[in-house]
Motif scaffolding. Sequence first.
Motif, PDB file in Angstrom:
ATOM      1  N   MET A  13       0.815  -1.216   0.000  1.00  0.00           N
ATOM      2  CA  MET A  13       0.000   0.000   0.000  1.00  0.00           C
ATOM      3  C   MET A  13       0.846   1.262   0.000  1.00  0.00           C
ATOM      4  O   MET A  13       0.457   2.280  -0.576  1.00  0.00           O
ATOM      5  CB  MET A  13      -0.949   0.000   1.212  1.00  0.00           C
ATOM      6  CG  MET A  13      -1.962  -1.121   1.215  1.00  0.00           C
ATOM      7  SD  MET A  13      -3.099  -1.100  -0.203  1.00  0.00           S
ATOM      8  CE  MET A  13      -2.498  -2.527  -1.123  1.00  0.00           C
ATOM      9  N   GLU A  14       2.033   1.215   0.625  1.00  0.00           N
ATOM     10  CA  GLU A  14       2.877   2.409   0.641  1.00  0.00           C
ATOM     11  C   GLU A  14       3.398   2.729  -0.756  1.00  0.00           C
ATOM     12  O   GLU A  14       3.699   3.882  -1.060  1.00  0.00           O
ATOM     13  CB  GLU A  14       4.035   2.258   1.633  1.00  0.00           C
ATOM     14  CG  GLU A  14       5.091   1.236   1.276  1.00  0.00           C
ATOM     15  CD  GLU A  14       4.785  -0.157   1.806  1.00  0.00           C
ATOM     16  OE1 GLU A  14       5.726  -0.959   1.914  1.00  0.00           O
ATOM     17  OE2 GLU A  14       3.604  -0.433   2.111  1.00  0.00           O
ATOM     18  N   GLU A  15       3.506   1.711  -1.623  1.00  0.00           N
ATOM     19  CA  GLU A  15       3.883   1.971  -3.009  1.00  0.00           C
ATOM     20  C   GLU A  15       2.733   2.606  -3.771  1.00  0.00           C
ATOM     21  O   GLU A  15       2.934   3.543  -4.554  1.00  0.00           O
ATOM     22  CB  GLU A  15       4.303   0.662  -3.683  1.00  0.00           C
ATOM     23  CG  GLU A  15       5.591   0.080  -3.148  1.00  0.00           C
ATOM     24  CD  GLU A  15       6.019  -1.195  -3.854  1.00  0.00           C
ATOM     25  OE1 GLU A  15       7.105  -1.693  -3.547  1.00  0.00           O
ATOM     26  OE2 GLU A  15       5.271  -1.681  -4.728  1.00  0.00           O
ATOM     27  N   ALA A  16       1.522   2.112  -3.541  1.00  0.00           N
ATOM     28  CA  ALA A  16       0.353   2.681  -4.210  1.00  0.00           C
ATOM     29  C   ALA A  16       0.143   4.141  -3.800  1.00  0.00           C
ATOM     30  O   ALA A  16      -0.340   4.954  -4.602  1.00  0.00           O
ATOM     31  CB  ALA A  16      -0.887   1.859  -3.891  1.00  0.00           C
ATOM     32  N   GLU A  17       0.510   4.470  -2.559  1.00  0.00           N
ATOM     33  CA  GLU A  17       0.354   5.850  -2.088  1.00  0.00           C
ATOM     34  C   GLU A  17       1.241   6.822  -2.853  1.00  0.00           C
ATOM     35  O   GLU A  17       0.979   8.033  -2.857  1.00  0.00           O
ATOM     36  CB  GLU A  17       0.663   5.921  -0.593  1.00  0.00           C
ATOM     37  CG  GLU A  17      -0.425   5.298   0.276  1.00  0.00           C
ATOM     38  CD  GLU A  17      -0.057   5.227   1.736  1.00  0.00           C
ATOM     39  OE1 GLU A  17      -0.979   5.205   2.576  1.00  0.00           O
ATOM     40  OE2 GLU A  17       1.151   5.176   2.051  1.00  0.00           O
ATOM     41  N   GLN A  18       2.290   6.320  -3.514  1.00  0.00           N
ATOM     42  CA  GLN A  18       3.180   7.191  -4.285  1.00  0.00           C
ATOM     43  C   GLN A  18       2.642   7.496  -5.685  1.00  0.00           C
ATOM     44  O   GLN A  18       3.192   8.335  -6.390  1.00  0.00           O
ATOM     45  CB  GLN A  18       4.555   6.532  -4.417  1.00  0.00           C
ATOM     46  CG  GLN A  18       5.260   6.235  -3.118  1.00  0.00           C
ATOM     47  CD  GLN A  18       6.565   5.483  -3.338  1.00  0.00           C
ATOM     48  OE1 GLN A  18       7.302   5.743  -4.288  1.00  0.00           O
ATOM     49  NE2 GLN A  18       6.865   4.535  -2.468  1.00  0.00           N
ATOM     50  N   ALA A  19       1.577   6.805  -6.085  1.00  0.00           N
ATOM     51  CA  ALA A  19       1.028   6.984  -7.427  1.00  0.00           C
ATOM     52  C   ALA A  19       0.213   8.271  -7.519  1.00  0.00           C
ATOM     53  O   ALA A  19      -0.187   8.858  -6.499  1.00  0.00           O
ATOM     54  CB  ALA A  19       0.157   5.785  -7.797  1.00  0.00           C
ATOM     55  N   ASP A  20      -0.051   8.710  -8.748  1.00  0.00           N
ATOM     56  CA  ASP A  20      -0.911   9.873  -8.953  1.00  0.00           C
ATOM     57  C   ASP A  20      -2.378   9.488  -8.817  1.00  0.00           C
ATOM     58  O   ASP A  20      -3.189  10.278  -8.325  1.00  0.00           O
ATOM     59  CB  ASP A  20      -0.651  10.460 -10.341  1.00  0.00           C
ATOM     60  CG  ASP A  20       0.768  10.985 -10.491  1.00  0.00           C
ATOM     61  OD1 ASP A  20       1.105  11.965  -9.809  1.00  0.00           O
ATOM     62  OD2 ASP A  20       1.537  10.393 -11.276  1.00  0.00           O
ATOM     63  N   PHE A  21      -2.714   8.281  -9.280  1.00  0.00           N
ATOM     64  CA  PHE A  21      -4.089   7.774  -9.163  1.00  0.00           C
ATOM     65  C   PHE A  21      -4.052   6.313  -8.734  1.00  0.00           C
ATOM     66  O   PHE A  21      -3.084   5.595  -9.020  1.00  0.00           O
ATOM     67  CB  PHE A  21      -4.839   7.900 -10.500  1.00  0.00           C
ATOM     68  CG  PHE A  21      -4.961   9.310 -10.994  1.00  0.00           C
ATOM     69  CD1 PHE A  21      -5.854  10.189 -10.400  1.00  0.00           C
ATOM     70  CD2 PHE A  21      -4.185   9.747 -12.054  1.00  0.00           C
ATOM     71  CE1 PHE A  21      -5.957  11.491 -10.852  1.00  0.00           C
ATOM     72  CE2 PHE A  21      -4.288  11.055 -12.517  1.00  0.00           C
ATOM     73  CZ  PHE A  21      -5.175  11.936 -11.906  1.00  0.00           C
ATOM     74  N   VAL A  22      -5.113   5.897  -8.059  1.00  0.00           N
ATOM     75  CA  VAL A  22      -5.214   4.531  -7.550  1.00  0.00           C
ATOM     76  C   VAL A  22      -6.560   3.949  -7.947  1.00  0.00           C
ATOM     77  O   VAL A  22      -7.592   4.630  -7.888  1.00  0.00           O
ATOM     78  CB  VAL A  22      -5.083   4.507  -6.002  1.00  0.00           C
ATOM     79  CG1 VAL A  22      -5.345   3.110  -5.459  1.00  0.00           C
ATOM     80  CG2 VAL A  22      -3.710   4.996  -5.580  1.00  0.00           C
ATOM     81  N   TYR A  23      -6.550   2.679  -8.357  1.00  0.00           N
ATOM     82  CA  TYR A  23      -7.774   1.921  -8.582  1.00  0.00           C
ATOM     83  C   TYR A  23      -7.772   0.709  -7.651  1.00  0.00           C
ATOM     84  O   TYR A  23      -6.762   0.007  -7.554  1.00  0.00           O
ATOM     85  CB  TYR A  23      -7.851   1.414 -10.027  1.00  0.00           C
ATOM     86  CG  TYR A  23      -8.173   2.453 -11.064  1.00  0.00           C
ATOM     87  CD1 TYR A  23      -9.482   2.648 -11.491  1.00  0.00           C
ATOM     88  CD2 TYR A  23      -7.168   3.240 -11.615  1.00  0.00           C
ATOM     89  CE1 TYR A  23      -9.780   3.600 -12.461  1.00  0.00           C
ATOM     90  CE2 TYR A  23      -7.456   4.193 -12.582  1.00  0.00           C
ATOM     91  CZ  TYR A  23      -8.767   4.368 -12.995  1.00  0.00           C
ATOM     92  OH  TYR A  23      -9.055   5.313 -13.957  1.00  0.00           O
TER      93      TYR A  23
END
Length: 608
Positions: free
Chosen positions: A224-234
């Motif tokens: 989840m900490e990697e996904a938090e670095q994204a501009d958008f999440v699905y």
Amino acid sequence: MVSEGSSVMDAAAGQRQHGEKGTQTMALQSVRIGKTFSNQKGTAVTALTGVDLCVPYGKKVALIGPDGAGKTTFLRLACGLFSPSEGTMDVLGLAVETDAGRIQAKVGYMPQRFGLYEDLSVQENMNLYADLLAVPKEVREERIRHLLTLTGLAPFTGRLAGRLSGGMKQKLGLACTLLRMPPLLLLDEPTVGVDPLSRREVWEIIDTVVKDEGMTVLVSTGYMEEAEQADFVYIIDQGRILASGTPQEVTDKAVSRCFSLVPTAGISARMLQALFLSNEQILDAVPDGRQVRLTLRAGGNPRQLETALPGIPLSFTPVAPRLEDSFMICLHQASRTASSRETPLPPPDWTVGSPSGGGKTVIEVRELVRRFGDFTAVDRTSFSVQDGEIFGLLGPNGAGKTTTFRMLCGLLPATSGTLFVAGQDLRRSPAEARRNIGYVAQKFSLYTMLSVRENLEFFGGVYGLLRQARTERISEVLEEFHLLDVADTLAGSLPLGYKQRLSMAAALLHKPKILFLDEATSGIDPLARRSFWHRITNLAAAGTTIVITTHFMEEAAYCDRIMIQDQGQTIALGTPAAIMEQGEAEDMNHAFIHIVEKKRAERKANPV
């Protein structure tokens, strides 16, 4: 805020007006995409249903979801390996339905298991992939040099790929994927099975190419900490999009529902987690550094939980939500069935207490050494493990922990030292010791062409269970591990989470005294990891000794004690609280990085 079940089309609307890539503003856009497969029985299986997803040029978009949610299927559609059963998908201005070949020639795709040639060197792998990807001769040499420098692999060009650590293999796979500098990079769990230091390095590489090359990235990840670095999440589950937006917008779903609790002396974080996961008001509970983190169900009241342990006062503190909290909320809101989610187990027997206060020693290691030729993989390691204890072996890729682990299981002979397991000298009586051991390997090691039931039958025979006892025990573990629905399914076709459960069921068939788990949660999603640790807590409470290696540092909070290895040597040993104090951090991830980097700096300053 982007609402549940919507796409980020509205969030990216401003970019449409600017048209960064001519008339195309989306590197990838799917509209009502569906994909159906036929299983080995000829039955239709729906992997994706009505998926709307878009990836703006120059952005990082993360796709997160449980095992079997449809993430890999979507990525394979996006790189032209599959054709959709319904809907449309445009990739770099090309239609997947008609232009799959042209798409494959333009995108970069790194699957979970990238196909490195292990008997070729780092340089030879780069040269081979440069040929396969038709990298122009005039830029090839400079690009390979640049990528080897960027990934830190330049000093290892002559080393065989098969002899690289897990983290180095992932970086080499990424370097090969980047050889043609694709405008769109598709990454399927690029850091699975990689330690925190290597994981950080992989993301530094990705961030660099996004910044310097303007690359667009779509990544699936279980971190989840990697996904938090994204501009958008699905968030995707059972082939459907549950929520989408910026990481903050998705995280806001958990506002006012998250609390922390400091465990009372004598009660471990994992025991509190097991208690709270059985409470109807609590949707999720997980150890978090020195605390236990709770997410309440809608309408839950933390004050009603303060008497959950009679005679022991509990105090809950509100905390800011994280993306993982919203991820768990979305999965539960999707009304997942008990068979797919696993029914929560009852809390363990509280009368057992903590095993770390002076129980019987069941593993004793003194001055353990393992050499491979001139290379010392394990250098004079000493520790002991007590009955019913959960003992964690941590370390960077290539630190020596898997070698130590294999010696403990009797799978690899020690060069020197003393090693007793379950009262048996492993160097003299390995067969006797192995009768008391259950082992779950890092990679799925059961028979892929046998069904779930056939695998259990085989291993029951290996463990010497008589026919009636074997049949009864197989029935028990099929029910216990929620495998009844897939009992006649080929093991090789199972999602990772189911494979992990099957491996656990096989290892526990003979009710061993000691269970060895080598990266048992690698590649499985947070929901499956909760169920896994709930089960481990119950096993330990019933007296089973657990020895585990993991790259999920937050899982170290479940352990009674932890040993960190690096370059074959023990650099830290103690309780999670003691390790965090040594690492000068409030969470295990930062403590681990601090301890390893500090020790490496000391070695560099004072070489032997």
